[in-house]
Write a protein that holds these residues in place. Structure first.
Motif, PDB file in Angstrom:
ATOM      1  N   GLY A  85       0.835  -1.207   0.000  1.00 11.29           N
ATOM      2  CA  GLY A  85       0.000   0.000   0.000  1.00 11.29           C
ATOM      3  C   GLY A  85       0.871   1.258   0.000  1.00 11.29           C
ATOM      4  N   GLY A  86       2.170   1.085   0.176  1.00 10.63           N
ATOM      5  CA  GLY A  86       3.082   2.226   0.103  1.00 10.63           C
ATOM      6  C   GLY A  86       3.377   2.886   1.443  1.00 10.63           C
ATOM      7  N   ASN A  87       3.033   2.222   2.553  1.00  7.49           N
ATOM      8  CA  ASN A  87       3.265   2.835   3.864  1.00  7.49           C
ATOM      9  C   ASN A  87       4.618   2.513   4.485  1.00  7.49           C
ATOM     10  OD1 ASN A  87       0.804   3.950   3.675  1.00  7.49           O
ATOM     11  ND2 ASN A  87      -0.138   2.866   5.394  1.00  7.49           N
ATOM     12  N   ARG A  88       5.263   1.478   3.992  1.00  7.24           N
ATOM     13  CA  ARG A  88       6.594   1.172   4.523  1.00  7.24           C
ATOM     14  C   ARG A  88       7.461   0.533   3.452  1.00  7.24           C
ATOM     15  NH1 ARG A  88       6.704  -3.581   8.832  1.00  7.24           N
ATOM     16  NH2 ARG A  88       8.836  -3.746   8.068  1.00  7.24           N
ATOM     17  N   LEU A  89       8.759   0.581   3.697  1.00 15.98           N
ATOM     18  CA  LEU A  89       9.680   0.004   2.724  1.00 15.98           C
ATOM     19  C   LEU A  89      10.364  -1.202   3.349  1.00 15.98           C
ATOM     20  CD1 LEU A  89      11.287   3.317   1.408  1.00 15.98           C
ATOM     21  CD2 LEU A  89       9.577   1.898   0.242  1.00 15.98           C
ATOM     22  N   MET A  90      10.730  -2.161   2.520  1.00 11.63           N
ATOM     23  CA  MET A  90      11.452  -3.338   2.999  1.00 11.63           C
ATOM     24  C   MET A  90      12.952  -3.078   2.819  1.00 11.63           C
ATOM     25  SD  MET A  90       8.918  -6.054   2.960  1.00 11.63           S
ATOM     26  CE  MET A  90       9.852  -7.405   2.329  1.00 11.63           C
ATOM     27  N   PRO A  91      13.779  -3.851   3.501  1.00  9.05           N
ATOM     28  CA  PRO A  91      15.227  -3.635   3.397  1.00  9.05           C
ATOM     29  C   PRO A  91      15.699  -3.653   1.944  1.00  9.05           C
ATOM     30  CG  PRO A  91      14.729  -5.269   5.080  1.00  9.05           C
ATOM     31  CD  PRO A  91      13.439  -4.952   4.408  1.00  9.05           C
ATOM     32  N   GLY A  92      16.469  -2.664   1.602  1.00  5.69           N
ATOM     33  CA  GLY A  92      17.041  -2.608   0.249  1.00  5.69           C
ATOM     34  C   GLY A  92      16.188  -1.854  -0.755  1.00  5.69           C
ATOM     35  N   MET A  93      14.955  -1.564  -0.428  1.00  9.17           N
ATOM     36  CA  MET A  93      14.115  -0.816  -1.381  1.00  9.17           C
ATOM     37  C   MET A  93      14.578   0.641  -1.436  1.00  9.17           C
ATOM     38  SD  MET A  93      10.233  -2.146  -0.743  1.00  9.17           S
ATOM     39  CE  MET A  93       9.671  -3.728  -1.376  1.00  9.17           C
ATOM     40  N   ASP A  94      14.694   1.156  -2.657  1.00 10.84           N
ATOM     41  CA  ASP A  94      15.148   2.526  -2.862  1.00 10.84           C
ATOM     42  C   ASP A  94      14.249   3.102  -3.959  1.00 10.84           C
ATOM     43  OD1 ASP A  94      16.641   4.789  -2.707  1.00 10.84           O
ATOM     44  OD2 ASP A  94      18.456   3.944  -3.632  1.00 10.84           O
ATOM     45  N   PRO A  95      13.025   3.469  -3.623  1.00 12.00           N
ATOM     46  CA  PRO A  95      12.001   3.712  -4.643  1.00 12.00           C
ATOM     47  C   PRO A  95      12.287   4.885  -5.576  1.00 12.00           C
ATOM     48  CG  PRO A  95      11.153   4.200  -2.442  1.00 12.00           C
ATOM     49  CD  PRO A  95      12.511   3.631  -2.250  1.00 12.00           C
ATOM     50  N   TYR A  96      11.831   4.721  -6.791  1.00 10.48           N
ATOM     51  CA  TYR A  96      12.080   5.747  -7.805  1.00 10.48           C
ATOM     52  C   TYR A  96      10.992   5.733  -8.879  1.00 10.48           C
ATOM     53  CZ  TYR A  96      13.694   1.761 -10.553  1.00 10.48           C
ATOM     54  OH  TYR A  96      13.750   0.561 -11.220  1.00 10.48           O
ATOM     55  N   ALA A  97      10.857   6.878  -9.536  1.00 13.16           N
ATOM     56  CA  ALA A  97       9.957   7.000 -10.690  1.00 13.16           C
ATOM     57  C   ALA A  97      10.833   7.219 -11.911  1.00 13.16           C
ATOM     58  CB  ALA A  97       9.014   8.183 -10.491  1.00 13.16           C
ATOM     59  N   MET A  98      10.488   6.586 -13.031  1.00 10.69           N
ATOM     60  CA  MET A  98      11.319   6.697 -14.228  1.00 10.69           C
ATOM     61  C   MET A  98      10.924   7.908 -15.068  1.00 10.69           C
ATOM     62  SD  MET A  98      12.186   2.933 -15.626  1.00 10.69           S
ATOM     63  CE  MET A  98      10.646   2.119 -15.610  1.00 10.69           C
ATOM     64  N   CYS A  99      11.947   8.438 -15.730  1.00 13.16           N
ATOM     65  CA  CYS A  99      11.729   9.561 -16.638  1.00 13.16           C
ATOM     66  C   CYS A  99      11.570   9.006 -18.057  1.00 13.16           C
ATOM     67  CB  CYS A  99      12.938  10.500 -16.592  1.00 13.16           C
ATOM     68  SG  CYS A  99      12.778  11.910 -17.709  1.00 13.16           S
ATOM     69  N   TYR A 100      10.461   9.290 -18.688  1.00  8.12           N
ATOM     70  CA  TYR A 100      10.305   8.907 -20.097  1.00  8.12           C
ATOM     71  C   TYR A 100       9.380   9.885 -20.809  1.00  8.12           C
ATOM     72  CZ  TYR A 100       6.147   6.370 -18.251  1.00  8.12           C
ATOM     73  OH  TYR A 100       4.979   6.023 -17.629  1.00  8.12           O
ATOM     74  N   GLY A 101       9.437   9.810 -22.122  1.00  7.31           N
ATOM     75  CA  GLY A 101       8.536  10.635 -22.927  1.00  7.31           C
ATOM     76  C   GLY A 101       7.656   9.706 -23.735  1.00  7.31           C
ATOM     77  N   GLY A 102       7.091  10.222 -24.806  1.00 11.05           N
ATOM     78  CA  GLY A 102       6.311   9.322 -25.639  1.00 11.05           C
ATOM     79  C   GLY A 102       5.519  10.022 -26.718  1.00 11.05           C
ATOM     80  N   HIS A 103       5.184   9.241 -27.736  1.00 12.02           N
ATOM     81  CA  HIS A 103       4.247   9.698 -28.764  1.00 12.02           C
ATOM     82  C   HIS A 103       2.865   9.223 -28.352  1.00 12.02           C
ATOM     83  CE1 HIS A 103       7.795  10.314 -31.313  1.00 12.02           C
ATOM     84  NE2 HIS A 103       7.010  11.085 -32.058  1.00 12.02           N
ATOM     85  N   GLN A 104       1.966  10.189 -28.123  1.00 17.78           N
ATOM     86  CA  GLN A 104       0.598   9.826 -27.770  1.00 17.78           C
ATOM     87  C   GLN A 104      -0.300  10.096 -28.971  1.00 17.78           C
ATOM     88  OE1 GLN A 104       0.127  12.258 -24.128  1.00 17.78           O
ATOM     89  NE2 GLN A 104       0.343  10.363 -22.968  1.00 17.78           N
ATOM     90  N   PHE A 105      -1.025   9.083 -29.390  1.00 15.38           N
ATOM     91  CA  PHE A 105      -1.922   9.197 -30.550  1.00 15.38           C
ATOM     92  C   PHE A 105      -1.191   9.817 -31.747  1.00 15.38           C
ATOM     93  CE2 PHE A 105      -4.640   8.709 -26.922  1.00 15.38           C
ATOM     94  CZ  PHE A 105      -5.591   7.800 -27.363  1.00 15.38           C
ATOM     95  N   GLY A 106       0.051   9.424 -31.907  1.00 14.42           N
ATOM     96  CA  GLY A 106       0.800   9.840 -33.090  1.00 14.42           C
ATOM     97  C   GLY A 106       1.577  11.140 -32.954  1.00 14.42           C
ATOM     98  N   ASN A 107       1.434  11.835 -31.811  1.00 15.97           N
ATOM     99  CA  ASN A 107       2.137  13.121 -31.646  1.00 15.97           C
ATOM    100  C   ASN A 107       3.127  13.057 -30.492  1.00 15.97           C
ATOM    101  OD1 ASN A 107       0.385  14.441 -33.609  1.00 15.97           O
ATOM    102  ND2 ASN A 107      -1.177  14.242 -32.009  1.00 15.97           N
ATOM    103  N   TRP A 108       4.254  13.710 -30.700  1.00 15.22           N
ATOM    104  CA  TRP A 108       5.257  13.761 -29.629  1.00 15.22           C
ATOM    105  C   TRP A 108       4.681  14.557 -28.452  1.00 15.22           C
ATOM    106  CZ3 TRP A 108       8.822  11.407 -27.305  1.00 15.22           C
ATOM    107  CH2 TRP A 108       9.694  12.061 -26.420  1.00 15.22           C
ATOM    108  N   ALA A 109       4.722  13.956 -27.254  1.00 17.54           N
ATOM    109  CA  ALA A 109       4.054  14.571 -26.098  1.00 17.54           C
ATOM    110  C   ALA A 109       5.057  15.109 -25.074  1.00 17.54           C
ATOM    111  CB  ALA A 109       3.124  13.559 -25.444  1.00 17.54           C
ATOM    112  N   GLY A 110       6.351  14.993 -25.360  1.00 18.63           N
ATOM    113  CA  GLY A 110       7.346  15.497 -24.412  1.00 18.63           C
ATOM    114  C   GLY A 110       7.504  14.579 -23.214  1.00 18.63           C
ATOM    115  N   GLN A 111       7.926  15.164 -22.099  1.00 15.29           N
ATOM    116  CA  GLN A 111       8.180  14.348 -20.897  1.00 15.29           C
ATOM    117  C   GLN A 111       6.862  13.855 -20.289  1.00 15.29           C
ATOM    118  OE1 GLN A 111      10.999  15.656 -17.683  1.00 15.29           O
ATOM    119  NE2 GLN A 111       9.195  15.420 -16.372  1.00 15.29           N
ATOM    120  N   LEU A 112       6.797  12.556 -20.048  1.00 10.01           N
ATOM    121  CA  LEU A 112       5.640  11.968 -19.355  1.00 10.01           C
ATOM    122  C   LEU A 112       6.148  11.393 -18.029  1.00 10.01           C
ATOM    123  CD1 LEU A 112       4.082  10.220 -22.482  1.00 10.01           C
ATOM    124  CD2 LEU A 112       3.172  12.233 -21.328  1.00 10.01           C
ATOM    125  N   GLY A 113       6.759  10.220 -18.092  1.00  9.59           N
ATOM    126  CA  GLY A 113       7.353   9.626 -16.884  1.00  9.59           C
ATOM    127  C   GLY A 113       6.349   8.913 -16.012  1.00  9.59           C
TER     128      GLY A 113
END
Ligand code: AMP
Ligand code: MG
Length: 550
Positions: free
Chosen positions: A76-104
């Motif tokens: 549920g995201g309330n605690r971390l287990m040993p060794g967990m080092d949480p992160y969100a990835m940086c990515y972009g993308g083409h949405q419906f055929g158009n470049w949409a820039g940074q999404l992530g």
């Protein structure tokens, strides 16, 4: 029980790739970095309402753990287990055929990698666990209905034999989330939920595109090298494993393999009647896995133009029949993205051609399997398939049920007659053959005389073809039933499970999970899960129409 540090987590993505220098969690453009460290937002009262037994085992987690308090708090995201080092990835993308820039990862947070006893690494990712630097204007949360859909479909696809990310758990957070489901000014409070997804990696085409768009070739190359070394080690000669940078040949072999895997994945989608619904390049896994179960759907009556996604209703870019071309277009965007590092246009084009070839031969083999043919005979079987698909589309015909009925249609009794193609069926034979398929027809009134006669002609051709192979009915039926599922996650079934779950009864989630464990085998007393869509579900929200709101 508490999992000890020896049962802990690792984080190669974080350890080996450049990360965001900013540590505060606010929305922004993130440069020169593959990820931002960010912790899940705590929730009020997390409860595991469903989990996948198979994924628990895959991760070597004790059964007592998943049913205990530590799992609910962690997933549920309330605690971390040993060794967990949480992160969100940086990515972009083409949405419906158009470049949409940074999404992530706007609402996904990777907790860490679990290394199981076979040495396999599995990333655990929470979807819906709060804002990240990539949340843009949204809340980073997910609601129960979309999380049930993600959870069930991930596991259903796995059991169908389709490459996919997995789902460990479904957690109710105890918080409420506001959503305007059809973007029509009617927001409602819905139960919040978090699905824990599991995959060797969640890297997408868009992870590479963002660096190419920003002309950050150095980070692009680091990510390419990391991806190949970690997830495609067979492409790297042992002597080069330690070298600083990989060669152009290695990058090209890698791109070729990504194209091949993507083509193979789409062949599976076409086989089982899966429509992804949002094939944007940020939703394309670099491992060729089906990823991001949003407004996906399952083909009921066979209609290549069908899309489950209301946002896509006018353009139908992501409808069933377009999926092979769109996946190739997406591969072409990946080629553009890695070009600054590879700089071999001809070879990249060659791989895109290989995509087409892999898809074409994969499709032929798959269709031969669906029809119970030993082998696809190019030149002969093309018209057999083409004519069949026209028939399926001529009147509303349930694709899943049709192929199962085809498998059980007796053909053998006609084999020894060795009839010529001109021989005509009697009306009685034709009627009984057509009525064999009646469970698959949505509206019996659509069965016209001309439809019947076309069907009769097709079956004559089909029988002759089986006769040529000399396959007996029992063998044909059992081989066909291994590639044609009887149980799929029909849109209305998922919605029924959601309706119940929203009322506090989560039993149907488990029931569906269990039915879909053996999608090719008839299960006693479970006929209702193999029926065609009931009429009430034809135009009901959630059953045939889905939005991206989730
Ligand atoms: P999707 O259409 O689900 O693939 O999402 C496209 C982008 O929007 C991704 O970057 C997601 O992380 C982001 N996104 C979708 N829903 C939310 C949300 N509720 N909060 C934050 N970001 C979101
Ligand atoms: Mg996505």
């Amino acid at each position: 029980m508490t999992l000890s540090a020896s049962l802990g987590f690792e984080n190669r993505f974080v350890d080996l790739l450049p990360g965001d220098k900013e540590s505060k969690n606010f929305c922004r453009q993130v440069f020169d970095a593959c990820y931002s460290k960010v912790k899940p937002t705590p929730v009020a009262d997390p409860k595991v309402v469903a989990y996948s037994q198979e994924v628990v085992e895959l991760l070597d987690l004790p059964e007592s753990w998943i049913t205990g308090k530590e799992a609910a708090e962690t997933l549920g995201g309330n605690r971390l287990m040993p060794g967990m080092d949480p992160y969100a990835m940086c990515y972009g993308g083409h949405q419906f055929g158009n470049w949409a820039g940074q999404l992530g990862d706007g609402r996904a947070i990777n907790l860490g990698e679990r290394v199981n006893s076979h040495g396999q690494r599995w990333v655990l990712q929470l979807k819906g666990s709060g804002v990240t630097p990539y949340s843009r204007h949204a809340d980073g949360l997910a609601v129960l209905r979309s999380s049930v859909r993600e959870f069930l479909c991930s596991e259903a696809m796995y059991h169908l034999g389709v490459p996919t990310t997995r789902a460990l758990s479904l957690v109710l957070t105890g918080d409420q989330v506001t959503r305007d489901m059809f973007y029509d000014g009617n927001p409602e409070r819905e139960p919040g939920a978090i699905a824990c997804r599991v995959a060797p990696s969640f890297v997408r085409f868009g992870n590479f595109e963002i660096f190419a768009a920003r002309q950050d070739t150095a980070t692009l190359r680091k990510l390419m090298d990391f991806t190949i070394r970690e997830y495609f080690p067979h492409l790297v000669a042992t002597s080069k494993m330690q070298a600083d940078l990989l060669s152009a040949e290695t990058y090209l072999r890698w791109f070729d393999e990504v194209c091949r895997r993507t083509a193979e994945m789409v062949v599976h989608w076409m086989r089982v009647g899966f429509v992804h619904g949002v094939m944007n390049t940020d939703n394309m896994s670099i491992l060729g896995l089906t990823i991001d179960y949003g407004p996906y759907g399952w083909l009921e009556d066979y209609d290549p133009t069908w899309t489950p996604n209301t946002t896509d209703a006018s353009g139908r870019r992501y409808c069933y029949g377009q999926q092979p071309q769109i996946a190739m277009w997406n591969c072409a965007q990946l080629a553009n993205a890695i070009w600054p590092v590879v700089q071999r246009e001809d070879s990249l084009r060659e791989s895109l051609k290989n995509y087409s070839e892999t898809f074409e031969t994969g499709w032929q083999t798959m269709m031969a399997g669906k029809l119970g043919l030993r082998k696809f005979d190019v030149g002969v079987d093309e018209s057999l398939v083409e004519e069949l698909l026209k028939l399926l589309n001529a009147i509303e015909t349930d694709m899943t049920l049709f192929y199962r009925q085809l498998a059980s249609l007796p053909v053998e009794s006609n084999l020894d007659r060795n009839r010529s193609s001109e021989a005509t069926d009697t009306d009685g034979e034709l009627d009984s053959m057509v009525s064999h398929f009646s469970v698959a027809f949505y509206d019996q009134r659509q069965i016209s005389i001309s439809f019947k006669s076309q069907m009769g002609q097709w079956f004559q051709k089909y029988r002759d073809r089986i006769l040529r192979d000399g396959t007996d009915d029992a063998t044909r039926q059992s081989t066909m039933n291994r590639v044609n599922p009887i149980y799929v996650l029909r849109n209305y079934l998922a919605q029924q499970a959601i309706d119940k779950s929203e009322r506090g009864d989560h039993s149907m989630i488990y029931e569906l999970l269990d039915v879909l464990r053996n999608p090719y085998q008839i299960q006693e007393n479970r006929e209702i899960f193999a029926e065609k869509r009931p009429e009430w579900a034809r135009n009901r929200a959630g059953c045939s129409m889905l939005s991206c709101s989730s």
